[in-house]
Design an enzyme around this catalytic site. Structure first.
Site, PDB file in Angstrom:
ATOM      1  N   PRO A  13       0.732  -1.207  -0.013  1.00 51.64           N
ATOM      2  CA  PRO A  13       0.110   0.142   0.021  1.00 51.64           C
ATOM      3  C   PRO A  13       0.724   1.171   0.053  1.00 51.64           C
ATOM      4  CG  PRO A  13      -0.197  -1.076   1.986  1.00 51.64           C
ATOM      5  CD  PRO A  13       0.501  -2.145   1.192  1.00 51.64           C
ATOM      6  N   ASN A  14       0.367   2.030  -0.749  1.00 49.10           N
ATOM      7  CA  ASN A  14       0.812   3.551  -0.992  1.00 49.10           C
ATOM      8  C   ASN A  14       2.092   3.711  -1.737  1.00 49.10           C
ATOM      9  OD1 ASN A  14      -1.147   5.007   0.596  1.00 49.10           O
ATOM     10  ND2 ASN A  14      -0.409   4.094   2.336  1.00 49.10           N
ATOM     11  N   ARG A  21       5.522  12.219  -2.941  1.00 53.40           N
ATOM     12  CA  ARG A  21       5.662  13.107  -1.497  1.00 53.40           C
ATOM     13  C   ARG A  21       6.562  12.101  -1.065  1.00 53.40           C
ATOM     14  NH1 ARG A  21       0.597  12.578   1.161  1.00 53.40           N
ATOM     15  NH2 ARG A  21       1.520  14.141   2.469  1.00 53.40           N
ATOM     16  N   TYR A  26      11.454   7.876   0.808  1.00 53.35           N
ATOM     17  CA  TYR A  26      11.220   6.982  -0.181  1.00 53.35           C
ATOM     18  C   TYR A  26      11.888   7.259  -1.529  1.00 53.35           C
ATOM     19  CZ  TYR A  26       7.980   5.679   3.302  1.00 53.35           C
ATOM     20  OH  TYR A  26       7.231   5.411   4.605  1.00 53.35           O
ATOM     21  N   ASN A  78       7.877  -5.789  -1.364  1.00 54.42           N
ATOM     22  CA  ASN A  78       8.007  -4.465  -0.286  1.00 54.42           C
ATOM     23  C   ASN A  78       6.395  -4.712   0.162  1.00 54.42           C
ATOM     24  OD1 ASN A  78       7.963  -2.413   1.238  1.00 54.42           O
ATOM     25  ND2 ASN A  78       9.044  -1.038  -0.257  1.00 54.42           N
ATOM     26  N   ALA A  81       3.397  -0.947   4.786  1.00 56.77           N
ATOM     27  CA  ALA A  81       2.865  -1.017   6.149  1.00 56.77           C
ATOM     28  C   ALA A  81       2.378  -2.219   6.581  1.00 56.77           C
ATOM     29  CB  ALA A  81       1.523   0.185   6.119  1.00 56.77           C
ATOM     30  N   HIS A  84       4.378  -4.738   8.907  1.00 55.35           N
ATOM     31  CA  HIS A  84       4.192  -4.639  10.463  1.00 55.35           C
ATOM     32  C   HIS A  84       3.095  -5.202  10.921  1.00 55.35           C
ATOM     33  CE1 HIS A  84       7.491  -2.142   9.259  1.00 55.35           C
ATOM     34  NE2 HIS A  84       6.591  -1.248   8.809  1.00 55.35           N
ATOM     35  N   ASP A  91       1.243 -15.656   5.785  1.00 52.00           N
ATOM     36  CA  ASP A  91       0.979 -17.016   5.531  1.00 52.00           C
ATOM     37  C   ASP A  91       0.806 -17.487   3.922  1.00 52.00           C
ATOM     38  OD1 ASP A  91       0.789 -17.455   8.343  1.00 52.00           O
ATOM     39  OD2 ASP A  91      -1.589 -17.249   8.478  1.00 52.00           O
ATOM     40  N   GLU A 102      12.773  -9.403   1.037  1.00 47.18           N
ATOM     41  CA  GLU A 102      12.143  -8.343   1.448  1.00 47.18           C
ATOM     42  C   GLU A 102      12.881  -7.298   1.366  1.00 47.18           C
ATOM     43  OE1 GLU A 102      11.227  -8.882   5.854  1.00 47.18           O
ATOM     44  OE2 GLU A 102      10.642  -6.883   6.143  1.00 47.18           O
ATOM     45  N   HIS A 104      12.656  -2.710   1.696  1.00 45.64           N
ATOM     46  CA  HIS A 104      12.296  -1.294   2.163  1.00 45.64           C
ATOM     47  C   HIS A 104      13.433  -0.352   1.596  1.00 45.64           C
ATOM     48  CE1 HIS A 104       9.553  -3.755   4.590  1.00 45.64           C
ATOM     49  NE2 HIS A 104      10.556  -4.393   5.013  1.00 45.64           N
ATOM     50  N   LEU A 105      12.418   0.673   0.966  1.00 41.85           N
ATOM     51  CA  LEU A 105      13.172   1.880   0.709  1.00 41.85           C
ATOM     52  C   LEU A 105      13.940   2.656   1.746  1.00 41.85           C
ATOM     53  CD1 LEU A 105      10.260   2.853  -1.581  1.00 41.85           C
ATOM     54  CD2 LEU A 105      12.543   2.478  -2.497  1.00 41.85           C
ATOM     55  N   SER A 106      13.125   2.815   2.902  1.00 40.83           N
ATOM     56  CA  SER A 106      13.728   3.220   3.991  1.00 40.83           C
ATOM     57  C   SER A 106      14.374   2.093   4.867  1.00 40.83           C
ATOM     58  CB  SER A 106      12.781   4.266   4.840  1.00 40.83           C
ATOM     59  OG  SER A 106      11.668   3.199   5.371  1.00 40.83           O
ATOM     60  N   ARG A 111      13.438   4.237  12.350  1.00 35.84           N
ATOM     61  CA  ARG A 111      12.327   5.235  12.333  1.00 35.84           C
ATOM     62  C   ARG A 111      11.574   4.916  13.495  1.00 35.84           C
ATOM     63  NH1 ARG A 111       9.570   4.720   6.575  1.00 35.84           N
ATOM     64  NH2 ARG A 111       8.334   6.566   7.370  1.00 35.84           N
ATOM     65  N   ARG A 115       8.123   0.134  13.438  1.00 37.91           N
ATOM     66  CA  ARG A 115       8.535  -0.355  12.099  1.00 37.91           C
ATOM     67  C   ARG A 115       9.684  -1.265  11.974  1.00 37.91           C
ATOM     68  NH1 ARG A 115       5.876   3.077   8.172  1.00 37.91           N
ATOM     69  NH2 ARG A 115       5.861   5.199   9.376  1.00 37.91           N
TER      70      ARG A 115
HETATM   71  O1  CA2 Z   1      10.433   1.769   3.323  1.00 33.63           O
HETATM   72  C1  CA2 Z   1       9.693   1.181   2.987  1.00 33.63           C
HETATM   73  O2  CA2 Z   1       9.876   0.697   1.963  1.00 33.63           O
HETATM   74  C2  CA2 Z   1       8.387   1.136   3.709  1.00 33.63           C
HETATM   75  O3  CA2 Z   1       8.077  -0.457   3.545  1.00 33.63           O
HETATM   76  C3  CA2 Z   1       7.450   1.912   3.300  1.00 33.63           C
HETATM   77  C4  CA2 Z   1       5.966   1.796   4.001  1.00 33.63           C
HETATM   78  C5  CA2 Z   1       6.190   1.923   5.358  1.00 33.63           C
HETATM   79  O4  CA2 Z   1       4.934   1.560   6.100  1.00 33.63           O
HETATM   80  C6  CA2 Z   1       7.329   0.791   6.014  1.00 33.63           C
HETATM   81  O5  CA2 Z   1       7.400   0.983   7.379  1.00 33.63           O
HETATM   82  C7  CA2 Z   1       8.534   0.672   5.139  1.00 33.63           C
HETATM   83  C8  CA2 Z   1       5.007   2.907   3.428  1.00 33.63           C
HETATM   84  C9  CA2 Z   1       4.952   3.127   2.156  1.00 33.63           C
HETATM   85  C10 CA2 Z   1       4.542   4.641   1.755  1.00 33.63           C
HETATM   86  O6  CA2 Z   1       4.929   5.062   0.346  1.00 33.63           O
HETATM   87  C11 CA2 Z   1       4.790   6.465   0.045  1.00 33.63           C
HETATM   88  C12 CA2 Z   1       5.279   6.792  -0.980  1.00 33.63           C
HETATM   89  C13 CA2 Z   1       5.308   7.870  -1.373  1.00 33.63           C
HETATM   90  C14 CA2 Z   1       4.334   9.153  -0.513  1.00 33.63           C
HETATM   91  C15 CA2 Z   1       3.680   8.546   0.613  1.00 33.63           C
HETATM   92  C16 CA2 Z   1       3.886   7.220   0.932  1.00 33.63           C
END
Ligand code: CA2
Length: 150
Positions: A13-14, A21, A26, A78, A81, A84, A91, A102, A104-106, A111, A115
């Site tokens: 998601p997202n 943003r 990210y 990836n 959210a 977590h 499963d 797995e 993760h960008l960040s 953080r 997370r």
């Molecule tokens: O660091 C990552 O890749 C995460 O999987 C990104 C998730 C976050 O919940 C994880 O803890 C770490 C959030 C993705 C949200 O992506 C956005 C991208 C652009 C603007 C806003 C949100």
């Protein structure tokens, strides 16, 4: 060891908002640009790569189950959210038994404390976190040279 030939990249998601943003976490690449680079890299290595993004847990689970039927031999995921929270996606990955990395960008360890917990890391072949979009490329390079836990 022979490399993966049929790779699926899954984003949760997202992540469809990438590039728009929160660049401080990210980066500035769009998901489309990341996927295009991954597809080219896989093709150049003689493999095929498909990508899938959804904001819905059920759709992510369906796609993972479909991967088994499609003969996918490696997943790069990836879960965003859902990393977590989602026992259900965990499963699904365990059920299909397809090796996965797995990504993760960040850096999820630098953080908020919530997370730091992942429902996926103990099942994953490996985890890349904090390397931005390069993390997907490094995961792909690994998959192209491997079929599972080494
Ligand atoms: O660091 C990552 O890749 C995460 O999987 C990104 C998730 C976050 O919940 C994880 O803890 C770490 C959030 C993705 C949200 O992506 C956005 C991208 C652009 C603007 C806003 C949100």
């Amino acid at each position: 060891m022979a490399g993966a030939k049929n790779i699926l990249v899954i984003n949760g998601p997202n992540l469809n908002l990438l590039g728009a943003r929160q660049a401080e976490f990210y980066g500035t690449d769009t998901l489309e640009a990341i996927n295009a680079r991954l597809e080219k890299r896989a093709k150049d290595a003689g493999a095929q790569l498909a990508s899938f993004q959804s904001n819905a847990e059920a759709e992510l689970i369906e796609r993972i189950q479909q991967a088994r039927r499609d003969g996918v031999d490696y997943i790069i995921i990836n879960p965003a959210a859902y990393t977590h929270t989602s026992v259900a996606i965990r499963d699904a990955l365990a059920a299909v038994g397809i090796p996965f990395v797995e990504v993760h960008l960040s850096n999820i360890f630098s953080r908020e404390p919530f997370r730091r917990e992942s429902y996926f890391s103990d099942l994953a072949v490996g985890v890349l976190s904090g390397l931005g979009a390069r993390g997907y490329e490094l995961a792909l390079d690994f998959a192209l040279g491997s079929r599972g836990k080494e």
